[in-house]
Design a protein around this motif. Sequence first.
Motif, mmCIF file in Angstrom:
data_model
loop_
_atom_site.group_PDB
_atom_site.id
_atom_site.type_symbol
_atom_site.label_atom_id
_atom_site.label_comp_id
_atom_site.label_asym_id
_atom_site.label_seq_id
_atom_site.Cartn_x
_atom_site.Cartn_y
_atom_site.Cartn_z
ATOM 1 N N SER A 1 -12.427 -90.859 25.890
ATOM 2 C CA SER A 1 -12.260 -90.079 24.653
ATOM 3 C C SER A 1 -13.566 -89.376 24.294
ATOM 4 C CB SER A 1 -11.840 -90.990 23.498
ATOM 5 O OG SER A 1 -10.556 -91.476 23.744
ATOM 6 N N GLU A 2 -14.660 -90.138 24.407
ATOM 7 C CA GLU A 2 -15.968 -89.594 24.040
ATOM 8 C C GLU A 2 -16.344 -88.402 24.924
ATOM 9 O OE1 GLU A 2 -20.374 -91.399 24.136
ATOM 10 O OE2 GLU A 2 -18.766 -92.824 23.730
ATOM 11 N N ILE A 3 -16.125 -88.532 26.225
ATOM 12 C CA ILE A 3 -16.572 -87.493 27.165
ATOM 13 C C ILE A 3 -15.636 -86.280 27.152
ATOM 14 C CG2 ILE A 3 -16.966 -86.989 29.625
ATOM 15 C CD1 ILE A 3 -17.970 -89.866 29.921
ATOM 16 N N THR A 4 -14.329 -86.532 27.035
ATOM 17 C CA THR A 4 -13.383 -85.405 27.125
ATOM 18 C C THR A 4 -13.010 -84.827 25.758
ATOM 19 O OG1 THR A 4 -11.481 -86.881 26.982
ATOM 20 C CG2 THR A 4 -12.296 -86.377 29.193
ATOM 21 N N GLY A 5 -13.272 -85.583 24.697
ATOM 22 C CA GLY A 5 -12.871 -85.113 23.363
ATOM 23 C C GLY A 5 -11.403 -85.413 23.052
ATOM 24 N N LEU A 6 -10.717 -86.086 23.974
ATOM 25 C CA LEU A 6 -9.312 -86.429 23.720
ATOM 26 C C LEU A 6 -9.233 -87.548 22.694
ATOM 27 C CD1 LEU A 6 -7.839 -86.626 27.345
ATOM 28 C CD2 LEU A 6 -7.351 -84.883 25.616
ATOM 29 N N MET B 1 6.728 -79.205 32.392
ATOM 30 C CA MET B 1 6.275 -79.062 31.002
ATOM 31 C C MET B 1 4.807 -79.518 30.878
ATOM 32 S SD MET B 1 7.470 -80.957 27.544
ATOM 33 C CE MET B 1 9.090 -80.340 27.424
ATOM 34 N N PRO B 2 3.938 -78.720 30.269
ATOM 35 C CA PRO B 2 2.536 -79.126 30.152
ATOM 36 C C PRO B 2 2.352 -80.168 29.051
ATOM 37 C CG PRO B 2 2.883 -76.996 29.125
ATOM 38 C CD PRO B 2 4.207 -77.409 29.710
ATOM 39 N N TYR B 3 1.187 -80.831 29.070
ATOM 40 C CA TYR B 3 0.847 -81.735 27.969
ATOM 41 C C TYR B 3 0.648 -80.917 26.698
ATOM 42 C CZ TYR B 3 -0.244 -85.548 31.213
ATOM 43 O OH TYR B 3 -0.181 -86.531 32.155
ATOM 44 N N GLY B 4 0.742 -81.591 25.574
ATOM 45 C CA GLY B 4 0.441 -80.930 24.309
ATOM 46 C C GLY B 4 -1.051 -80.918 24.027
ATOM 47 N N PHE B 5 -1.864 -81.275 25.003
ATOM 48 C CA PHE B 5 -3.319 -81.294 24.819
ATOM 49 C C PHE B 5 -3.978 -80.868 26.129
ATOM 50 C CE2 PHE B 5 -1.846 -85.510 26.111
ATOM 51 C CZ PHE B 5 -2.641 -85.790 27.219
ATOM 52 N N SER B 6 -5.216 -80.392 26.012
ATOM 53 C CA SER B 6 -5.958 -79.991 27.213
ATOM 54 C C SER B 6 -6.927 -81.101 27.594
ATOM 55 C CB SER B 6 -6.763 -78.724 26.939
ATOM 56 O OG SER B 6 -5.883 -77.675 26.669
ATOM 57 N N PHE B 7 -7.127 -81.254 28.893
ATOM 58 C CA PHE B 7 -8.108 -82.253 29.330
ATOM 59 C C PHE B 7 -8.929 -81.696 30.482
ATOM 60 C CE2 PHE B 7 -4.305 -83.086 31.879
ATOM 61 C CZ PHE B 7 -4.822 -83.159 33.166
ATOM 62 N N ASP B 8 -10.126 -82.244 30.608
ATOM 63 C CA ASP B 8 -10.994 -81.869 31.721
ATOM 64 C C ASP B 8 -11.729 -83.127 32.159
ATOM 65 O OD1 ASP B 8 -12.741 -80.879 33.541
ATOM 66 O OD2 ASP B 8 -13.670 -79.396 32.214
ATOM 67 N N LEU B 9 -11.303 -83.663 33.302
ATOM 68 C CA LEU B 9 -11.905 -84.906 33.805
ATOM 69 C C LEU B 9 -12.978 -84.622 34.845
ATOM 70 C CD1 LEU B 9 -8.644 -87.032 34.303
ATOM 71 C CD2 LEU B 9 -10.135 -86.942 32.301
ATOM 72 N N SER B 10 -13.373 -83.344 34.996
ATOM 73 C CA SER B 10 -14.303 -83.043 36.095
ATOM 74 C C SER B 10 -15.682 -83.656 35.893
ATOM 75 C CB SER B 10 -14.388 -81.540 36.370
ATOM 76 O OG SER B 10 -14.181 -80.787 35.234
ATOM 77 N N SER B 11 -16.039 -83.995 34.644
ATOM 78 C CA SER B 11 -17.366 -84.601 34.467
ATOM 79 C C SER B 11 -17.293 -86.133 34.385
ATOM 80 C CB SER B 11 -18.036 -84.048 33.206
ATOM 81 O OG SER B 11 -17.182 -84.269 32.107
ATOM 82 N N LEU C 1 -5.025 -92.347 26.624
ATOM 83 C CA LEU C 1 -4.242 -93.442 27.221
ATOM 84 C C LEU C 1 -3.019 -92.906 27.963
ATOM 85 C CD1 LEU C 1 -4.298 -96.313 24.588
ATOM 86 C CD2 LEU C 1 -5.400 -96.224 26.825
ATOM 87 N N LEU C 2 -2.355 -91.923 27.364
ATOM 88 C CA LEU C 2 -1.183 -91.326 28.013
ATOM 89 C C LEU C 2 -1.591 -90.713 29.348
ATOM 90 C CD1 LEU C 2 1.778 -90.304 28.021
ATOM 91 C CD2 LEU C 2 0.973 -88.258 26.808
ATOM 92 N N LEU C 3 -2.722 -90.014 29.349
ATOM 93 C CA LEU C 3 -3.194 -89.376 30.581
ATOM 94 C C LEU C 3 -3.499 -90.417 31.654
ATOM 95 C CD1 LEU C 3 -4.087 -86.814 32.040
ATOM 96 C CD2 LEU C 3 -6.319 -87.028 30.926
ATOM 97 N N VAL C 4 -4.212 -91.477 31.282
ATOM 98 C CA VAL C 4 -4.564 -92.511 32.262
ATOM 99 C C VAL C 4 -3.297 -93.195 32.780
ATOM 100 C CG1 VAL C 4 -5.836 -94.648 32.658
ATOM 101 C CG2 VAL C 4 -6.832 -92.886 31.232
#
Length: 204
Positions: free
Chosen positions: A47-52, A1-11, A58-61
């Motif tokens: 939060s600032e960099i990814t917009g989450l 099941m995917p998250y209910g949000f998108s993330f991009d940690l590449s930067s 916190l859930l992602l980390v």
Amino acid sequence: MPYGFSFDLSSISKSFFRELAMVAQRRKLHRRLGVGARNLAEKFRLSEITGLDVPDALLLVEDLIDIHVQNVSEKERFTETQKRALFLPHCSRKYMDSRCQATFDSSLPSYQCGHCSPDCLVNRATALGEKKGYDVYVLPGGSCVQGILKKKQYEGVVGVACSQELKMGGHCLQNIGLAGQAVPLVKNGCANTSFSFRSLEKIL
Ligand code: SF4
Ligand code: SF4
């Protein structure tokens, strides 16, 4: 099941992932997970960099830390395995349409990369896995794992997917007693996703 949000940690700075591994090590000793995750998220301005928003960050980390902890605790058992499978996510293919030359075996079910694009992450990971002696599967979804493991006999499994899928896959492996290692996506979204090829290399 995917998250209910998108993330991009590449930067996000590479030191974030180094510190994440250190927090995971400490968690084994102190189990102060919440504090470690919050400190990391704040220090690296997640939060600032990814917009989450903060709870999602916190859930992602926390999930990433859980995966590190699981990898560390399974590493020794995994190293002793011989017959292994590598499960790659279909969402990291360069193309998700007819330009992708992968064939699909519905009996498994799994894609098999057709190697159409040298810069495709799934192509590179497939080549690396096969070179290291793994049976490689490119999965349309995490639910395919159980079926494949019933049909084929493996001692060890490496999975690449988003952290939520990996956590569910980890429970499934534990239930059947298989040793596993996991590489979480650094960018999710179910298309054009990515993972650290370097992390995969280290694990394989
Ligand atoms: S390299 Fe493989 S997985 Fe990537 S787009 Fe081509 S056939 Fe599909
Ligand atoms: S991001 Fe990829 S691995 Fe995660 S649920 Fe979507 S398709 Fe599956």
